[in-house]
Design an enzyme around this catalytic site. Structure first.
Site, PDB file in Angstrom:
ATOM      1  N   LYS A 108      48.595  -9.903 -31.509  1.00 19.46           N
ATOM      2  CA  LYS A 108      47.516  -9.594 -33.162  1.00 19.46           C
ATOM      3  C   LYS A 108      47.657 -10.766 -33.718  1.00 19.46           C
ATOM      4  O   LYS A 108      46.736 -10.320 -34.461  1.00 19.46           O
ATOM      5  CB  LYS A 108      48.660  -8.099 -33.940  1.00 19.46           C
ATOM      6  CG  LYS A 108      48.570  -6.793 -32.583  1.00 19.46           C
ATOM      7  CD  LYS A 108      49.028  -5.838 -33.272  1.00 19.46           C
ATOM      8  CE  LYS A 108      48.381  -4.807 -32.858  1.00 19.46           C
ATOM      9  NZ  LYS A 108      49.660  -4.323 -31.473  1.00 19.46           N
TER      10      LYS A 108
HETATM   11  C1  LIG Z   1      49.380  -3.492 -30.253  1.00 18.99           C
HETATM   12  C2  LIG Z   1      50.054  -4.063 -29.148  1.00 18.99           C
HETATM   13  C3  LIG Z   1      49.940  -3.616 -27.410  1.00 18.99           C
HETATM   14  C4  LIG Z   1      48.471  -2.572 -27.925  1.00 18.99           C
HETATM   15  O1  LIG Z   1      47.009  -3.383 -28.232  1.00 18.99           O
HETATM   16  P1  LIG Z   1      45.223  -2.495 -28.685  1.00 18.99           P
HETATM   17  O2  LIG Z   1      45.034  -3.111 -29.462  1.00 18.99           O
HETATM   18  O3  LIG Z   1      46.362  -1.037 -29.665  1.00 18.99           O
HETATM   19  O4  LIG Z   1      45.431  -1.324 -27.079  1.00 18.99           O
HETATM   20  C5  LIG Z   1      49.592  -3.616 -26.763  1.00 18.99           C
HETATM   21  N1  LIG Z   1      51.349  -5.167 -26.770  1.00 18.99           N
HETATM   22  C6  LIG Z   1      51.422  -5.662 -27.845  1.00 18.99           C
HETATM   23  C7  LIG Z   1      53.102  -6.236 -27.239  1.00 18.99           C
HETATM   24  C8  LIG Z   1      51.155  -4.532 -28.902  1.00 18.99           C
HETATM   25  O5  LIG Z   1      51.270  -4.983 -30.104  1.00 18.99           O
END
Ligand SMILES: *Cc1c(COP(=O)(O)O)cnc(C)c1O
Length: 462
Positions: A108
């Site tokens: 993210k």
């Molecule tokens: C947020 C997250 C996900 C999922 O991502 P999405 O965009 O919600 O599908 C997967 N792995 C990690 C480590 C995350 O922080």
């Protein structure tokens, strides 16, 4: 570029307005009015430069290219690996795309470091202040906080489900000393937190009065920034002209995998999109049955995917409805009230079957994959990445090139990794003293009125 709502009723906006709005006023999500063609580039170009090239058509008219390039350079200079999103070969036709070299150790950061910079730029230009309100299943909160902690025009309130995120995730939010950052634990699940945020946004008066804005994965700018690494991965593999590269994506909100779909739509050489779910398998069940049915959320070893309502799916649904906002709104309202949504055979055959694969992965299978990857390759992977790897082995042909997205650093989920391997991954240096830093967090019940009072208080402090 102009942006339209997936529900067809909200005003059409430019990029800056879309960025600040987050959710559209009709309850829908913003998407570009048209999909531009974005050609592949050169593997020798830096990540930040490629990011600026790929995102340019989406901010056209609002952010000049020289500014965009500066923001990208600033955003991606915070990464510990200068390549930002390096690939690692893990077998024949198999790679990991390491997306965890940012400040908070999860993918993210790729979007939220950029968003922090672009927010700052846009707000300063407009002389405006906002209150960012978000819900987190763990990683969004810390990444968002790190992205905006230095933005002088932003107050930030992040709701997280009490006791349902890892200690490292919690501490990455509660130990940030910036006065504009407010972490709030809610007595409920992530979906409860997300519902509270949505309810505040759907209250137009409240939203306007406190200048609410969102950085959840419903914000278009996040989806946009994530498109970049699908391009750069293919370019690094020199696969621009060869067979398409499939991606396996551990998925919760459908945000990351949607970015892969968009990359494909823009012209990137993306093959199949493999969706890995944990026990919270609403998407996998949808791929199996053509019907999306909500179930209650179960806590797993991959908590950032403990989600049963994949909000970003609405953006694909809009395409599945040939961009008919009314039809999309009807389906979404039905889904909200009845808890099910069924794709027509036509929609399914055109949009889902040709490119999406889904696989659900239990906690046991997750642990087994973490252990196996460590045993066979000497690599520690986090539980989310392991879900992606399990989905790859279940869904891909041996001769299909597949990149599995490594979405978190193993040290972010050290307990699960240690349980599987006997080895405890250590935190990178900049976080080495995280467990001894003082924490600061508010606690609220799962109650809209209480949360609104808190947000009102925060927005009044400036
Ligand atoms: C947020 C997250 C996900 C999922 O991502 P999405 O965009 O919600 O599908 C997967 N792995 C990690 C480590 C995350 O922080």
């Amino acid at each position: 570029m102009r942006y339209v709502s997936t529900r067809g009723e909200a005003p059409v906006l430019g990029f800056n307005e879309t960025l600040l709005a987050g959710l559209a006023s009709d309850g829908g999500l913003y998407v570009p009015e048209t999909w531009p063609n974005v050609p592949h580039g050169d593997a020798s170009t830096s990540f930040a430069e490629r990011a600026a090239e790929i995102m340019a058509p989406f901010v056209a008219g609002d952010v000049p290219h020289s500014v965009l390039l500066r923001l990208c350079n600033e955003a991606y200079s915070t990464f510990r690996d200068s390549r930002v999103a390096p690939l690692r070969e893990v077998g024949k036709n198999r790679w990991l795309l390491e997306l965890f070299h940012g400040p908070t150790l999860a993918f993210k950061d790729v979007a939220l470091q950029f968003i922090g910079k672009v927010f700052d730029h846009v707000l300063q230009e407009r002389g405006q202040r906002i209150t960012v309100v978000g819900a987190t299943s763990g990683d969004t909160g810390s990444a968002a906080i790190d992205g905006v902690k230095t933005c002088s025009n932003v107050e930030m309130v992040i709701l997280y489900p009490k006791g349902r995120i890892s200690e490292v995730q919690r501490r990455q939010m509660t130990t940030v000393a910036a006065p504009n950052v407010h972490a709030v634990s809610i007595d409920g699940t992530f979906d409860d937190c997300q519902d509270l945020v949505k309810a505040m946004f759907n209250d137009a008066v409240f939203r306007e009065r406190h200048q609410l804005s969102a950085v959840n994965s419903i914000n278009w700018a996040r989806v946009m920034a994530q498109v970049v690494y699908y391009y750069t991965a293919i370019e690094q593999l020199h696969a621009v002209e060869s067979s398409p590269v499939s991606f396996s994506v551990p998925t919760g909100n459908f945000g990351n995998v949607l970015s892969g779909w968009i990359a494909r739509r823009l012209g990137a050489n993306v093959g199949n999109l493999i969706v890995g779910s944990n026990t919270n398998d609403i998407l996998t069940r949808f791929f199996e049955t053509q019907t999306m049915t909500t179930a209650s959320v179960v806590a797993t070893l991959s908590p950032s995917m403990d989600i049963q309502v994949s909000s970003n799916f609405e953006r694909l649904l809009f395409e599945m409805n040939s961009r008919d906002g009314r039809a999309t709104a009807r389906q979404m309202v039905d889904f909200r009230t009845r808890g099910t949504l069924t794709a027509t055979p036509d929609q399914f055959g055109t949009w889902i079957r040709p490119m999406f694969r889904g696989h659900r992965c239990s906690d046991d299978a997750t642990l087994e994959m973490i252990s196996r990857t460590h045993r066979e390759l000497g690599i520690l992977v986090d539980p989310h990445t392991a879900v992606g790897l399990v989905a790859t082995s279940a869904c891909a042909d041996p001769d299909e090139p597949v990149v599995t997205l490594a979405t978190a650093h193993p040290a972010k989920f050290a307990d699960a990794v240690e349980r599987a391997t006997g080895t405890r991954p250590s935190l990178p240096e900049h976080l080495a003293d995280l467990l001894s830093r003082p924490e600061r967090s508010a606690e609220l019940p799962n109650d809209l009125a209480a949360v609104k009072r808190f947000v009102a208080g925060v927005s009044a402090t400036r």
